[in-house]
Design a protein around this motif. Structure first.
Motif, short mmCIF file in Angstrom:
data_model
loop_
_atom_site.label_atom_id
_atom_site.label_comp_id
_atom_site.label_asym_id
_atom_site.label_seq_id
_atom_site.Cartn_x
_atom_site.Cartn_y
_atom_site.Cartn_z
N TYR A 129 19.39 90.02 27.11
CA TYR A 129 20.76 89.57 26.83
C TYR A 129 20.64 88.27 26.04
CZ TYR A 129 21.98 93.02 30.36
OH TYR A 129 22.12 94.21 31.06
N THR A 130 21.27 88.22 24.87
CA THR A 130 21.00 87.15 23.92
C THR A 130 22.06 86.05 23.95
OG1 THR A 130 22.15 88.38 22.18
CG2 THR A 130 19.77 88.73 22.38
N THR A 131 21.64 84.90 23.44
CA THR A 131 22.52 83.74 23.35
C THR A 131 23.81 84.07 22.59
OG1 THR A 131 20.58 82.31 23.34
CG2 THR A 131 22.65 81.34 22.56
N ASP A 132 24.92 83.52 23.08
CA ASP A 132 26.26 83.67 22.50
C ASP A 132 26.92 85.01 22.80
OD1 ASP A 132 26.39 81.10 21.46
OD2 ASP A 132 25.40 81.70 19.59
N SER A 133 26.22 85.92 23.49
CA SER A 133 26.89 87.15 23.90
C SER A 133 27.68 86.87 25.18
CB SER A 133 25.89 88.28 24.12
OG SER A 133 24.97 87.93 25.14
N THR A 134 28.72 87.67 25.40
CA THR A 134 29.56 87.51 26.60
C THR A 134 29.20 88.60 27.60
OG1 THR A 134 31.39 86.56 25.32
CG2 THR A 134 31.92 87.46 27.48
N VAL A 135 28.86 88.17 28.80
CA VAL A 135 28.45 89.12 29.83
C VAL A 135 29.37 88.99 31.04
CG1 VAL A 135 26.03 89.18 29.10
CG2 VAL A 135 26.76 87.54 30.84
N ALA A 136 29.68 90.13 31.65
CA ALA A 136 30.38 90.15 32.94
C ALA A 136 29.35 90.34 34.03
CB ALA A 136 31.40 91.29 32.96
N THR A 137 29.48 89.58 35.11
CA THR A 137 28.53 89.66 36.21
C THR A 137 29.26 89.99 37.50
OG1 THR A 137 28.74 87.25 36.48
CG2 THR A 137 26.86 88.07 35.22
N ASP A 138 28.58 90.74 38.35
CA ASP A 138 29.15 91.13 39.64
C ASP A 138 28.06 91.00 40.70
OD1 ASP A 138 31.27 92.24 41.33
OD2 ASP A 138 29.99 94.00 41.45
N VAL A 139 28.37 90.26 41.75
CA VAL A 139 27.43 90.05 42.86
C VAL A 139 28.04 90.64 44.12
CG1 VAL A 139 26.27 88.34 44.30
CG2 VAL A 139 26.47 87.96 41.83
N GLU A 140 27.34 91.58 44.73
CA GLU A 140 27.71 92.10 46.04
C GLU A 140 26.60 91.71 47.00
OE1 GLU A 140 28.40 96.27 45.87
OE2 GLU A 140 30.13 96.10 44.53
N LEU A 141 26.91 90.81 47.91
CA LEU A 141 25.88 90.22 48.75
C LEU A 141 26.42 89.97 50.14
CD1 LEU A 141 23.03 88.89 48.97
CD2 LEU A 141 24.08 86.77 48.15
N ASN A 142 25.65 90.32 51.15
CA ASN A 142 26.00 89.94 52.52
C ASN A 142 24.74 89.55 53.28
OD1 ASN A 142 24.98 92.29 54.14
ND2 ASN A 142 26.44 93.41 52.86
N THR A 143 24.94 88.77 54.31
CA THR A 143 23.83 88.36 55.17
C THR A 143 24.19 88.65 56.63
OG1 THR A 143 24.62 86.08 55.45
CG2 THR A 143 23.18 86.53 53.57
N THR A 144 23.20 89.05 57.39
CA THR A 144 23.35 89.25 58.83
C THR A 144 22.30 88.40 59.54
OG1 THR A 144 24.11 91.54 58.51
CG2 THR A 144 23.36 90.91 60.71
N ASP A 145 22.78 87.42 60.31
CA ASP A 145 21.89 86.54 61.06
C ASP A 145 21.68 87.10 62.46
OD1 ASP A 145 21.71 84.03 59.23
OD2 ASP A 145 23.85 84.48 59.34
N ILE A 146 20.43 87.23 62.85
CA ILE A 146 20.06 87.59 64.23
C ILE A 146 19.35 86.37 64.82
CG2 ILE A 146 18.84 89.22 65.71
CD1 ILE A 146 18.97 91.23 63.39
N ILE A 147 20.08 85.61 65.64
CA ILE A 147 19.62 84.30 66.09
C ILE A 147 19.26 84.37 67.58
CG2 ILE A 147 20.27 81.87 66.37
CD1 ILE A 147 22.33 82.37 64.10
N LEU A 148 18.07 83.90 67.91
CA LEU A 148 17.63 83.72 69.28
C LEU A 148 17.49 82.23 69.53
CD1 LEU A 148 14.83 86.46 69.43
CD2 LEU A 148 17.26 86.72 70.01
N TYR A 149 18.18 81.71 70.54
CA TYR A 149 18.20 80.25 70.72
C TYR A 149 18.25 79.86 72.19
CZ TYR A 149 23.26 80.67 71.53
OH TYR A 149 24.50 81.01 72.04
N TYR A 150 17.86 78.61 72.43
CA TYR A 150 17.92 78.01 73.76
C TYR A 150 18.87 76.81 73.73
CZ TYR A 150 13.71 80.71 74.85
OH TYR A 150 12.80 81.73 75.06
N GLU A 151 19.56 76.60 74.84
CA GLU A 151 20.42 75.43 75.01
C GLU A 151 19.60 74.32 75.68
OE1 GLU A 151 24.88 76.59 75.84
OE2 GLU A 151 23.56 77.64 77.24
N LEU A 152 19.34 73.24 74.93
CA LEU A 152 18.61 72.12 75.50
C LEU A 152 19.53 71.21 76.30
CD1 LEU A 152 16.16 71.20 72.60
CD2 LEU A 152 15.90 72.89 74.44
N PHE A 153 20.77 71.08 75.83
CA PHE A 153 21.82 70.37 76.57
C PHE A 153 23.06 71.24 76.52
CE2 PHE A 153 19.21 67.07 74.54
CZ PHE A 153 18.79 66.36 75.65
#
Length: 251
Positions: A101-125
């Protein structure tokens, strides 16, 4: 993506069933909406293009289960959307999906993104004045990038996914007898050429406190920084940030 949504739906169904209101386990269910500004870009090599992205409203939903069993970590699942699109007049050449894709051309962009956090944690206080959690986060990233050159009709598309191990921490403070509080929560990773961080800070107000359920409003700021180096042949350097509002229920 569908698997991530299904996992949270099943977890939410569990949370909706009677759990004897904290006598066996404490269940937290929440949702947030945040208006994100997005910067950065992507390519199929480390010469990332810089794109113009529209501001978008992102969503996040989570469930956490805390229990009194010693040495067994608590569990939190968090699902976040990071979809965005835009149009850019390129200031430099870049390649994606094998095409130039060259300089001065016009491009359309599409981002489909998701994240899934699987968190294991301890309560110190854990008390009304201060709580402090530490743990690990397996962040599953699932996304697709698409590019369209509007002049030449050249199109590029790439899917990518992977699990990123991260450190996790959360600090929460409360003002007794007022319902007011604040917290800071985040996950961070840096190894090889990959960098990923996801943090948020917020003020909170508990407007319902009862034996059956507590309900808390959240008003805060969230930032996600993503620097991926060759994840399924995709390179990306992108950041999302913006204000959010949320609602949390504690059973």
């Amino acid at each position: 993506m569908k698997k991530s949504i299904m996992a949270l739906t099943l977890a939410g169904s569990f949370a909706a069933t009677p759990v004897m209101a904290d006598t066996i386990a404490g269940v937290y269910v929440g949702a947030q909406g945040w208006r994100s500004t997005t910067d950065g870009g992507f390519a199929d090599n480390d010469a990332n293009a810089q794109f113009n992205f529209d501001d978008e409203t992102q969503t996040s939903a989570y469930i956490a289960v805390e229990h009194p069993v010693p040495f067994v970590p608590n569990v939190k699942l968090n699902y976040t959307t990071l979809d965005v699109n835009g149009a850019t007049n390129l200031q430099s050449n870049f390649t994606f999906d094998g095409d130039l894709y060259t300089t001065d051309s016009t491009v359309a962009t599409d981002v489909e993104l998701n994240t899934t956090d699987i968190i294991l944690y301890y309560e110190l206080f854990d008390n009304d004045l201060l709580s402090f959690d530490v743990g690990i986060n397996g962040k599953y990233v699932d996304g697709a990038f698409a590019v369209l050159d509007e002049q030449s009709d050249t199109r590029g598309y790439a899917e990518f996914s992977g699990v990123i191990p991260m450190a996790y921490s959360r600090v929460q403070v409360g003002l007794p007898f007022s319902g007011l509080g604040a917290y800071a929560e985040g996950s961070y990773l840096s190894f090889d050429d990959h960098t990923f961080s996801d943090y948020q800070i917020a003020v909170t107000y508990s407007f319902i406190e009862s034996l059956a359920v507590d309900m808390t409003l959240q008003l805060g700021y969230r930032n996600v920084e993503m620097d991926l180096d060759d994840l399924d042949d995709v390179y990306a350097d992108m950041s999302y940030d913006g204000a959010f509002v949320g609602l949390e229920m504690h059973f």
